[in-house]
Design an enzyme around this catalytic site. Sequence first.
Site, PDB file in Angstrom:
ATOM      1  N   ASP A   1      -6.110  11.224   8.607  1.00  0.00           N
ATOM      2  CA  ASP A   1      -5.717   9.891   8.153  1.00  0.00           C
ATOM      3  C   ASP A   1      -4.819  10.017   6.932  1.00  0.00           C
ATOM      4  O   ASP A   1      -5.041  10.860   6.058  1.00  0.00           O
ATOM      5  CB  ASP A   1      -6.963   9.069   7.808  1.00  0.00           C
ATOM      6  CG  ASP A   1      -6.583   7.690   7.290  1.00  0.00           C
ATOM      7  OD1 ASP A   1      -5.899   6.968   8.035  1.00  0.00           O
ATOM      8  OD2 ASP A   1      -6.929   7.368   6.147  1.00  0.00           O
TER       9      ASP A   1
ATOM     10  N   HIS B   1       0.490  11.952   5.357  1.00  0.00           N
ATOM     11  CA  HIS B   1       1.680  12.150   4.522  1.00  0.00           C
ATOM     12  C   HIS B   1       1.378  12.009   3.036  1.00  0.00           C
ATOM     13  O   HIS B   1       2.184  12.409   2.213  1.00  0.00           O
ATOM     14  CB  HIS B   1       2.778  11.158   4.925  1.00  0.00           C
ATOM     15  CG  HIS B   1       2.324   9.742   4.929  1.00  0.00           C
ATOM     16  ND1 HIS B   1       1.581   9.211   5.967  1.00  0.00           N
ATOM     17  CD2 HIS B   1       2.470   8.748   4.019  1.00  0.00           C
ATOM     18  CE1 HIS B   1       1.300   7.949   5.687  1.00  0.00           C
ATOM     19  NE2 HIS B   1       1.815   7.643   4.523  1.00  0.00           N
TER      20      HIS B   1
ATOM     21  N   ASP C   1      -3.862   0.433  14.153  1.00  0.00           N
ATOM     22  CA  ASP C   1      -3.669  -0.332  12.909  1.00  0.00           C
ATOM     23  C   ASP C   1      -2.320  -1.047  12.903  1.00  0.00           C
ATOM     24  O   ASP C   1      -1.764  -1.330  11.858  1.00  0.00           O
ATOM     25  CB  ASP C   1      -3.815   0.588  11.684  1.00  0.00           C
ATOM     26  CG  ASP C   1      -3.005   1.867  11.828  1.00  0.00           C
ATOM     27  OD1 ASP C   1      -2.278   2.004  12.828  1.00  0.00           O
ATOM     28  OD2 ASP C   1      -3.113   2.732  10.938  1.00  0.00           O
TER      29      ASP C   1
END
Length: 1534
Positions: free
Chosen positions: A528, A531, A629
Amino acid sequence: MTPGKQIRVMVLNDMEKLDRTLFRLDQGFELQFRLGPTLQGKHVHVHTNYPAEGERFDRHKFRALKWINPTGREDDSDKLCTLELQISGSYQYYFGHGDETKSGGGYIVVDPVLRVGADNHVLPLDCISIQTYLSKCLGPLDEWQDRLRVAKEAGYNMIHFTPLQTLGESRSCYSLADQLELNPDFSLPGQIYTWTDVGNLVEKMKNEWNMLCITDVVYNHTASNSKWIKKHPECGYNLVNSPHLKPAWVLDRALWHFTCDISEGKYANKGLPALIQSHEHLHALRGVLWQDVYPKIKLWEFFQVKVDPVVDQFRSLLQSGAKPDRSKTNEKQQLKIVQDPQYRRFGNTVDMNSALEIFVPHSYSPSAVEDCCNWLRRRLEELNDEQFREIQHHQEQALNCIDGTVTYDRLADHGPKLGPITRKHPLVTRYFTFPFEESTLEQDLPLMIQPEKACHFLAHNGWVMGDDPLRNFAEPGSNVYIRRELICWGDSVKLRYGNGPEDCPYLWAHMQKYTEITAKHFVGVRLDNCHSTPLHVAEAMLAAARAVRPNLYVIAELFTGSELIDNVFVNRLGITSLIREAMSAGDSHEEGRLVYRYGGEPVGAFLQPNLRPLVPSIAHAMFLDITHDNECPIQVRSVYDSLPSSAIVSMACCATGSTRGYDDIVPHQISVVTEERFYTKWNPDAKPSSSSEVNLQSGIIAGKLALNRLHQELAAKGFSQVFVDQVDEDIVAVTRHCPSTHQSVVAVCRTAFKNPKHHNYTDEVPPMCIPGKIEEVVLEARTVERQAGSYKKDDKSINGMPEYTVEIKEHIQLKDSKVVRQAGVTSQGCSEFVQEILFEQLTPGSVIAFRVSLDPKSQELVGVLRHHLVQFNPLYKAGSLPDQNTPDALKTPLGQIMSKLTLADMNILLFRCDAEEKEDGGGCYNIPVWTSLKYGGLQGLLSVMADIRPKKDLGHPFCDNLRQGDWMIDYVSNRLMSRSGTLAEVGQWFHAMFAYLKHIPRYLIPCYFDAILVGAYSAALDVTFKQMSSFVQNGSTFVKLLALGSVQMCGVGQYPALPPLSPALTDVPYCFNETTKQKEQCCVSMAAGLPHFSAGIFRCWGRDTFIALRGLMLVTGRHLEARNIILAFAGTLRHGLIPNLLGEGVGARFNCRDAVWWWLQCIQDYSTLVPNGTDILQCPVSRMYPTDDSNALPPGTVEQPLYEVIHEAMERHMQGVDFRERNAGPQIDRNMRDEGFNIVAKVNPDTGFVYGGNRFNCGTWMDKMGESERARNKGIPATPRDGSAVEIVGLCKSTLRWLVELNKQGLFPYNTLNINKDGTQLSVSYEDWDGKIQKNFEKMFHVSQDPNDPNELHPELVHKRGIYKDSFGASSPWCDYQLRPNFTIAMVVAPELFTVENAWEALNIAEEKLLGPLGMKTLDPDDMVYNGVYDNSLDNDNYNITRGFNYHQGPEWLWPIGYFLRAKIFFARKLGPDVYERTVYLVKNVLSRHYIHLERSSWKGLPELTNENGQYCSFSCETQAWSVATVLEVLHDL
């Protein structure tokens, strides 16, 4: 090498750092590291952290790999070190050489192998169909099976769970209160479930449902209410461990109190009510912040210096006489504020040493000191002003960000419309936790200097638009928090790991345990917020996970905006699949492009060899309809688009998937934060109107089941080729093709990005032509409305829209389809079986998929073709069929047929350029709209296909030509069938193979044509090398490539190029000439270069032949053919010379002084290299010209043994050669002046040197004659090299030494030469002649370092010392002193002439001045007439370059580099091991460039010359005999 083993080759190049390049490999692959040209010859060491067998992986532990050199010598072209890849993960490699530890490196990522089912069968990555579940919506654990069964029944084989841990107060799926504890919501009263129970369910799903499970790991943050973070506040960014955040915290508190004031209506009178509804309110908000909030908190004070105390301190220093410490300052020193590490208001200082340096009083009187202090004060005030302005900029940006947030939250149509500002819905999200009772801002601010409280003010996490993902935005140096640029998650605290476990032991241990629990129970993880996760943290955690589960599947969604930065994450973390989303496509065209982008190769791609270069790849994709999401596609597109877009995704050759709710047609986003309802359960008997249960009639579940099955079948059965066709603006057709069975599945999807109820879609659907036979309709489906009530959001279950379902039929015949109106069968040409499809009901939202086979005849022919290809590659067994009626031509394996071919036959089979082909009445194959092939033989085709294959460039004109007709195919077979003997048999073999090829679908012809030719070419090479010397057979790839130059250059043309040999000679090849109907000799002759010197009178040149003969024929083992060439030229001896231009002997020109000496050197080389080589001396020579004036005599008229011809050549030189060329004048040379036709070659009685020539002719290899009347150089040679040319003196000395030795051995009967001088008979011994040259050479040719050298005849002309002259006694004495590469030839053939030290010095000067990338500069660049660019078409007034006058005045010729390197090797050996080792490095390094050129050249050769610094020269022969030969000789010497 095991057959079928996949090997990838990584070529290492110096200074090549590939950290941002992705190389993906599978387990079981072998990775080979090989040296690129910049590293060959160096002592390179390669290190990797891939563990040795039996060891555990430690990413910090590197080991050196061992080099293997299969051929064990000569060059580094085959030198390699290997890794057998058996463990998945990310591995680093680096390499260096000498003292340089790291001069390049990168990463390799090895994919995991996933296993599923009770039998543990492999689940290929491209088979994955994944569905995401929000774990909190699954309800108690004992109800999970009923809810997860929906995924099983919909055909998914992998489930992605959002985190299963205890959630934080916000109830967001990604805000975890305790990473180690299972969410208590999954337990029931009296029934507490544990991780073991979850693991048991996961295992059951794996074994019984054939489904794997993965879950998220969240490393970046923890819930603000996590109990452990309160005990261990050091695990977050707080005001104690991160004091740089204090100003941002102050601003954050001020904004909170501002929120409270607005909510209480305190700013209503300033136009700022609690309910913000307009841009006027936003304007008022900006005003209040600027006027009321910012001035109150004075953030600039954290960055300023208090002026008075600093000035006082400075004054005290001046008064005490302090001086600056010069060692601590630099010349450009400026006064700067030194930031207080604790970030106290006015806590900053300045460097007093700099102040003392800059502000120097002119005296130390009180007034002077005070003046100085005032200067400092003014500067400090300026610095404070600068800091003030910078903070103003930060505050301006903060205001813009606040404005943007409020606009989205409260005004935007697509925003959440939060309503009035309250404590629950504040103006902006808080950036820091505040775990204390509320008070005023004035009471809050002192808390930041109380460590026991300040440590609990923890920074929240979030993300920053457009930020550098490799930078941590919470660390010092970042202004994200003070500028309010963070899109903040107010429920989560950002975790602070530091640089390693020692910086925060609790956090590292806690997170490692969390990781290990996850890896124990799940086959993979989704990273999750990848980045924003510190790379070193994720690296360490994934290493811990892989220690528990070696085949860990890792997926991530990256938002870096750059593929290169994506690759940094993929490389460092070993990410297996990157999440990609079809929802990112704005239209169907883009959606189709994504399918093509994310996997598969083009339909009809060439078969890739098992051993091939490792090429960069893109990350493996997990291509999803939608991620969990993101916005709901029904809201963004239309309900009708769910099915066709899903079908497009399912046809992608990669992992695919969706999120729960998409298939149920839930018409809103299922929020990861606010959703608390449970998913529906599976019930086959559920009613359509049920809001808590689903079955195959619900939503598009039935369609998804069919699509998932299809997706998995296509991947499992090797449908690895993809074609995407944009039929019209809404219709996308995706083809998946299996390259072994040639079965295809074509899915035609009509998207509905806009709702058909409101958008006018056309009824006209374009017809489609599908090549092949449609076996069945795999599925046809469309979304339809039904009577089941309309959608109403349920309170307890996440329900979909009952009014829509899928109408689907599977595995039906075409005639039963409702979507297709008509399917006509058409035949396009003899082998093209096409079905035309007319659509009837391909309405928006529809999908139809056809299973297509080749028509039965084509299927049979392809099977038979594959059967015959198995002899070359076992991969063709799949899909092969036995040939019931094998033609005679195919009954014998091709290798067996080819074994009867000679090397002269191989010249025809593999090579022959256009001029050679035209001599036979043909020509090289021409591709209209493109170009002609370089060769008529197989190499011409293979060179082009080798370029197409790795690029999969099926749009190339070559492939187009094959698809459009049989012309090229017929050319290959007819060209050989027109020959006789074994070549015709090979032609018949091709003809029989092509009989099958021509009748398969045209789109498959390029790949099978490639397969046939690659197989035939490989078989031909095997046969070729078996007929060569052991040096070639056991040699490196480079040696073999060079040895092919022998086949390329040496052949038999339509007309004999050599004069006939003596009839008394044995083993002379004869053939029947169809033109003359006579039996005649057909000896192999050597072309000087291709394409310019390959056929007719310009094919054979004495000089070129004998410079190249040692390398191309003796070293390669072609001894008999070499003998014949030597004897053929011996028969043409006249005036003591052999011809330059041979012209079959009849049209010969005896105008060169050096060819005879190269011929003599070759006889010597033959005698020493060939077993019983001295037998050649007794061979009969048929003299064409027994006297200078005789006409050409037929063979057998006058016969002499070769040793007599040799003696004659020597005696004629000692006597003195002096004649005028026959037919002198423009008829034989249109540029030569009259004096140039006078040929002289004599021996200087004092020195023994052969000399000759005049300033109007050029008797050596540097033979450019001026051609320009305009520039007035016509008839003047650029390089006459008259006098004694250094290489001729060396060649003469070599011959004399050899003949003296032969005489002593009784193999040469002459020891003296008898001549007539002025009527007197004189006798000169060979030994005396040899001794004279030995005595005088160094004296006369070496330019010593001594300016007063008594042997120097022209000291005034010396411009370089330590070199050897290019000639001695030239008519223009300055020419003697030009630095050229010719002296290196003398060094190789007669090294005894040189002293070692002088030779080495001269070679080093040549290396510095003359050595180019591929060749040697023909003239010193310091010379005033040097010009390195050869342009033969240029005609201007420049005397030195017009019409290519500078041919040998700078351009870099390749053949001399062979002699230069051989000379270096010879003399290095005499200077000791260190020098020799350095020289071998130089040699290998230089040769590596030739290897690269040879590999890449479509001519498969080395050019005649290049322009300066290795630039391409269009006037050069593309491949030259002597260039290839002398490089091969270097390798032979090594």
